[in-house]
Scaffold this active site. Structure first.
Site, PDB file in Angstrom:
ATOM      1  N   SER A 225       0.828  -1.210   0.000  1.00 52.08           N
ATOM      2  CA  SER A 225       0.000   0.000   0.000  1.00 52.08           C
ATOM      3  C   SER A 225       0.867   1.268   0.000  1.00 52.08           C
ATOM      4  O   SER A 225       1.993   1.256   0.505  1.00 52.08           O
ATOM      5  CB  SER A 225      -0.881   0.001   1.249  1.00 52.08           C
ATOM      6  OG  SER A 225      -0.086   0.021   2.404  1.00 52.08           O
ATOM      7  N   GLU A 246       6.650  -0.510  -5.133  1.00 43.78           N
ATOM      8  CA  GLU A 246       5.556  -0.801  -6.068  1.00 43.78           C
ATOM      9  C   GLU A 246       4.271  -0.681  -5.268  1.00 43.78           C
ATOM     10  O   GLU A 246       3.999  -1.496  -4.397  1.00 43.78           O
ATOM     11  CB  GLU A 246       5.753  -2.201  -6.644  1.00 43.78           C
ATOM     12  CG  GLU A 246       5.089  -2.364  -7.984  1.00 43.78           C
ATOM     13  CD  GLU A 246       3.681  -2.859  -7.838  1.00 43.78           C
ATOM     14  OE1 GLU A 246       2.774  -2.016  -7.639  1.00 43.78           O
ATOM     15  OE2 GLU A 246       3.491  -4.073  -7.929  1.00 43.78           O
ATOM     16  N   CYS A 280      -2.340  -5.340  -8.318  1.00 44.48           N
ATOM     17  CA  CYS A 280      -1.887  -3.948  -8.414  1.00 44.48           C
ATOM     18  C   CYS A 280      -2.137  -3.395  -9.816  1.00 44.48           C
ATOM     19  O   CYS A 280      -2.433  -2.217  -9.979  1.00 44.48           O
ATOM     20  CB  CYS A 280      -0.428  -3.828  -8.033  1.00 44.48           C
ATOM     21  SG  CYS A 280       0.619  -5.024  -8.836  1.00 44.48           S
ATOM     22  N   GLU A 379      -7.808   3.219  -5.227  1.00 47.64           N
ATOM     23  CA  GLU A 379      -7.625   1.803  -5.556  1.00 47.64           C
ATOM     24  C   GLU A 379      -8.501   0.983  -4.616  1.00 47.64           C
ATOM     25  O   GLU A 379      -8.260   0.941  -3.404  1.00 47.64           O
ATOM     26  CB  GLU A 379      -6.149   1.415  -5.372  1.00 47.64           C
ATOM     27  CG  GLU A 379      -5.856  -0.003  -5.785  1.00 47.64           C
ATOM     28  CD  GLU A 379      -4.394  -0.397  -5.603  1.00 47.64           C
ATOM     29  OE1 GLU A 379      -3.819  -0.095  -4.540  1.00 47.64           O
ATOM     30  OE2 GLU A 379      -3.824  -1.003  -6.525  1.00 47.64           O
TER      31      GLU A 379
HETATM   32  P1  NAD Z   1       0.367  -3.298   3.328  1.00 49.65           P
HETATM   33  O1  NAD Z   1       1.114  -2.320   2.527  1.00 49.65           O
HETATM   34  O2  NAD Z   1       0.048  -2.969   4.733  1.00 49.65           O
HETATM   35  O3  NAD Z   1       1.191  -4.691   3.381  1.00 49.65           O
HETATM   36  C1  NAD Z   1       2.130  -5.093   2.393  1.00 49.65           C
HETATM   37  C2  NAD Z   1       3.359  -5.656   3.093  1.00 49.65           C
HETATM   38  O4  NAD Z   1       4.004  -4.610   3.817  1.00 49.65           O
HETATM   39  C3  NAD Z   1       3.060  -6.741   4.126  1.00 49.65           C
HETATM   40  O5  NAD Z   1       4.084  -7.726   4.118  1.00 49.65           O
HETATM   41  C4  NAD Z   1       3.092  -5.965   5.426  1.00 49.65           C
HETATM   42  O6  NAD Z   1       3.366  -6.782   6.541  1.00 49.65           O
HETATM   43  C5  NAD Z   1       4.218  -4.995   5.162  1.00 49.65           C
HETATM   44  N1  NAD Z   1       4.221  -3.786   5.973  1.00 49.65           N
HETATM   45  C6  NAD Z   1       3.161  -3.103   6.472  1.00 49.65           C
HETATM   46  N2  NAD Z   1       3.583  -2.039   7.187  1.00 49.65           N
HETATM   47  C7  NAD Z   1       4.931  -2.027   7.114  1.00 49.65           C
HETATM   48  C8  NAD Z   1       5.931  -1.176   7.645  1.00 49.65           C
HETATM   49  N3  NAD Z   1       5.639  -0.122   8.412  1.00 49.65           N
HETATM   50  N4  NAD Z   1       7.220  -1.449   7.373  1.00 49.65           N
HETATM   51  C9  NAD Z   1       7.547  -2.495   6.599  1.00 49.65           C
HETATM   52  N5  NAD Z   1       6.646  -3.358   6.093  1.00 49.65           N
HETATM   53  C10 NAD Z   1       5.339  -3.122   6.346  1.00 49.65           C
HETATM   54  O7  NAD Z   1      -0.893  -3.683   2.511  1.00 49.65           O
HETATM   55  P2  NAD Z   1      -2.309  -4.092   3.112  1.00 49.65           P
HETATM   56  O8  NAD Z   1      -2.693  -3.257   4.280  1.00 49.65           O
HETATM   57  O9  NAD Z   1      -2.283  -5.549   3.327  1.00 49.65           O
HETATM   58  O10 NAD Z   1      -3.248  -3.702   1.914  1.00 49.65           O
HETATM   59  C11 NAD Z   1      -3.842  -2.412   1.891  1.00 49.65           C
HETATM   60  C12 NAD Z   1      -3.920  -1.860   0.506  1.00 49.65           C
HETATM   61  O11 NAD Z   1      -2.625  -1.906  -0.099  1.00 49.65           O
HETATM   62  C13 NAD Z   1      -4.776  -2.634  -0.461  1.00 49.65           C
HETATM   63  O12 NAD Z   1      -6.115  -2.332  -0.351  1.00 49.65           O
HETATM   64  C14 NAD Z   1      -4.205  -2.223  -1.776  1.00 49.65           C
HETATM   65  O13 NAD Z   1      -4.736  -1.005  -2.191  1.00 49.65           O
HETATM   66  C15 NAD Z   1      -2.744  -2.054  -1.477  1.00 49.65           C
HETATM   67  N6  NAD Z   1      -1.960  -3.212  -1.899  1.00 49.65           N
HETATM   68  C16 NAD Z   1      -1.301  -3.114  -3.058  1.00 49.65           C
HETATM   69  C17 NAD Z   1      -0.554  -4.189  -3.483  1.00 49.65           C
HETATM   70  C18 NAD Z   1       0.197  -4.114  -4.754  1.00 49.65           C
HETATM   71  O14 NAD Z   1       0.488  -5.136  -5.362  1.00 49.65           O
HETATM   72  N7  NAD Z   1       0.590  -2.933  -5.192  1.00 49.65           N
HETATM   73  C19 NAD Z   1      -0.505  -5.364  -2.751  1.00 49.65           C
HETATM   74  C20 NAD Z   1      -1.196  -5.412  -1.548  1.00 49.65           C
HETATM   75  C21 NAD Z   1      -1.906  -4.325  -1.125  1.00 49.65           C
END
Ligand code: NAD
Length: 477
Positions: A225, A246, A280, A379
């Site tokens: 995200s 990304e 994504c 998104e």
């Molecule tokens: P997120 O960004 O919270 O999680 C993605 C990864 O990042 C996970 O492994 C998570 O544990 C890790 N993460 C979270 N906070 C972190 C931090 N402070 N430091 C390091 N790593 C951290 O995603 P989410 O909350 O599971 O999903 C929320 C939104 O994100 C979705 O609705 C979507 O819009 C977006 N998303 C996009 C993709 C993509 O492929 N671009 C993938 C997943 C989610």
């Protein structure tokens, strides 16, 4: 439960804590993973540093490539098992999970083959000097991946890093990572030396944040995200470490009035329904030229009404959303759009025998969506397609570029000059003409512009991202 891979050994978290793994088809816990934290991350980073000084660091590029290719074969040999794991953990239809297993194998095959084909440069310089520029690994690389395609994301980020000789620490998503754990086992069986790949399962705010701020890493890559991406960016900046981000998209499918509509419909529908919209690069905005608006939107609506969501084994168009949190987010955006008066053009349905407690949503086609509405810009990460009309080429380009994102775009027109004019002006990391996604494409550089992030994965460009250069100046008089 021992799901931390550190220095070639499977360990539990130091403090013994675990996280429940939830099946999104029924909301029930069916497994546990270790809840790694800063102390576990420190051990993983130390193991990666040791690997660079030891067996892994002394491998030639050809030897690294062979190991990766063996891992690719191992994944193919276990494709059915991996598909079953991925389908239950993420909820995706079983045939999609099978395609993911083949795709992750392809990453290790491709980058295994590429490992010893990365050449340096020589530079003409002063008389009596020999100058070469060689590619060298960053060192310890940190990889944070999301839950939507755990296995594929692992292959995408890890294969080029290992091909270039880095030692990796991978933090998969707490919401889905069982396939990642299994592939890490297969990597050890393929002969990857201890410490070349280390895995720390756990929460983002704990293991993820500890990894990106660990002073022992030299590079980080993150997919997820925009909010978490900003935290990663802050942590790596404070750590003086480069990162690739990304962060998703709001990708447009632009359909002009001369397009082959029969060809466009299935591609447009698949681009948003695939993985229940949790992709994504999902084509989540459908921009249609006014003259064909009613006809084309009618065709897409008919396809939407035939869509069905069901359990992975039923192998329908969509599975459930990955987690209760994501389900509530998607449903919240859908309800808010309905409440604000955006018309629902068509909806898909549910399979008859859905289990209770699952996170299923109906695919939904909204339109016309006002250009300033949240559905035109945010998104959703669900099977929700926003339709918007446009007048002419100029209007289409303005509308396509009107979001903060810029990941992927699709252009549907039979006019070759327009194909080039439009694709050159789209603010997007990839543009597909009369196709979309093109099967994933390990070979095709991928990444965003604007708020979709920066840096490139996939293709040969990933090998450049996952390495740096050293300029060697030799005086030989
Ligand atoms: P997120 O960004 O919270 O999680 C993605 C990864 O990042 C996970 O492994 C998570 O544990 C890790 N993460 C979270 N906070 C972190 C931090 N402070 N430091 C390091 N790593 C951290 O995603 P989410 O909350 O599971 O999903 C929320 C939104 O994100 C979705 O609705 C979507 O819009 C977006 N998303 C996009 C993709 C993509 O492929 N671009 C993938 C997943 C989610």
């Amino acid at each position: 439960m021992k799901t931390l891979l550190i220095g070639g050994k499977w360990l539990g978290a130091i403090d013994g804590e675990t996280i429940d793994v939830i099946d999104p088809s029924d909301g029930m816990a069916f497994a546990k993973i270790s809840r790694g934290r800063a102390a576990d991350v420190q051990q993983a980073v130390s193991a990666a540093q040791d690997a660079l000084q030891g067996e892994w660091g002394s491998k030639t590029a050809t030897e690294r490539g062979r190991i990766l290719q063996r891992l690719g074969q191992g994944i193919l040999d276990h494709a059915e098992e991996l598909a079953a794991i991925e389908a239950q953990d993420t909820g995706k239809p079983i045939s999609a999970a099978r395609a993911d297993a083949r795709a992750v194998a392809r990453y290790f095959e491709f980058y295994g083959g590429a490992a010893d084909k990365v050449h340096g440069q020589t530079i003409p310089y002063l008389d009596g000097y020999n100058v070469s520029v060689v590619r060298v690994p960053h060192g310890v690389t940190a990889h944070i991946i999301p839950w939507n395609y755990p296995a594929q994301m692992m292959g995408r980020t890890l294969a080029p890093a290992l091909a270039m000789g880095n030692a990796a620490v991978l933090k998969p998503s707490e919401d889905a990572c069982l396939s990642v754990i299994r592939i890490a086992e297969l990597a050890m069986e393929a002969g990857l030396p201890p410490g070349a790949l280390n895995l720390v399962t756990g929460y983002g705010a704990e293991a993820g944040a500890a990894l990106t701020s660990n002073p022992g890493i030299h590079f980080a890559t993150f997919t997820g995200s925009p909010e978490a991406g900003a935290l990663v960016q802050q942590a790596t900046a404070a750590n003086h470490v480069p990162c690739v981000l990304e962060l998703g998209g709001k990708s447009p499918q632009i359909v002009f009035d001369d397009a082959d509509l029969d060809k466009a419909v299935p591609a447009v529908v698949k681009a948003i329904v695939q993985n229940a919209g949790q992709t994504c690069s999902a084509g989540s905005r459908l921009l249609v030229q006014q003259g064909i608006y009613d006809r084309f939107v009618g065709m897409v609506a008919q396809a939407f009404r035939a869509l069905q969501a069901g359990v992975p084994a039923a192998d329908l168009d969509c599975g459930p959303i990955v987690s209760e949190r994501q389900y509530r987010r998607v449903m919240g955006l859908v309800e808010a759009a309905r409440d604000s008066g955006v018309p629902v053009i068509a909806e898909g349905g549910f399979a008859a025998d859905l289990p209770r407690g699952g996170y299923f949503v109906r695919p939904v086609l909204f339109g016309p969506v006002p250009r300033d509405h949240a559905l035109a810009n945010i998104e959703v990460f669900g099977p929700v397609l926003s339709v918007m009309p446009f007048t002419d080429e100029e209007d289409a380009i303005r509308l396509a570029n009107a979001t903060d994102y810029g990941l992927v775009a699709g252009v549907w027109t039979e006019n070759g000059s327009r194909q080039m004019r439009v694709s050159q002006r789209l603010q997007s990391g990839q543009v597909f003409i009369n196709c979309y996604g093109a099967g994933g494409g390990v070979e095709l550089p991928f990444g965003g512009v604007k708020k979709s992030g920066y840096g490139r994965e996939k293709g040969f460009l990933a090998l450049e991202e996952m390495s740096t250069t050293k300029t060697i100046v030799q005086h030989y008089q």
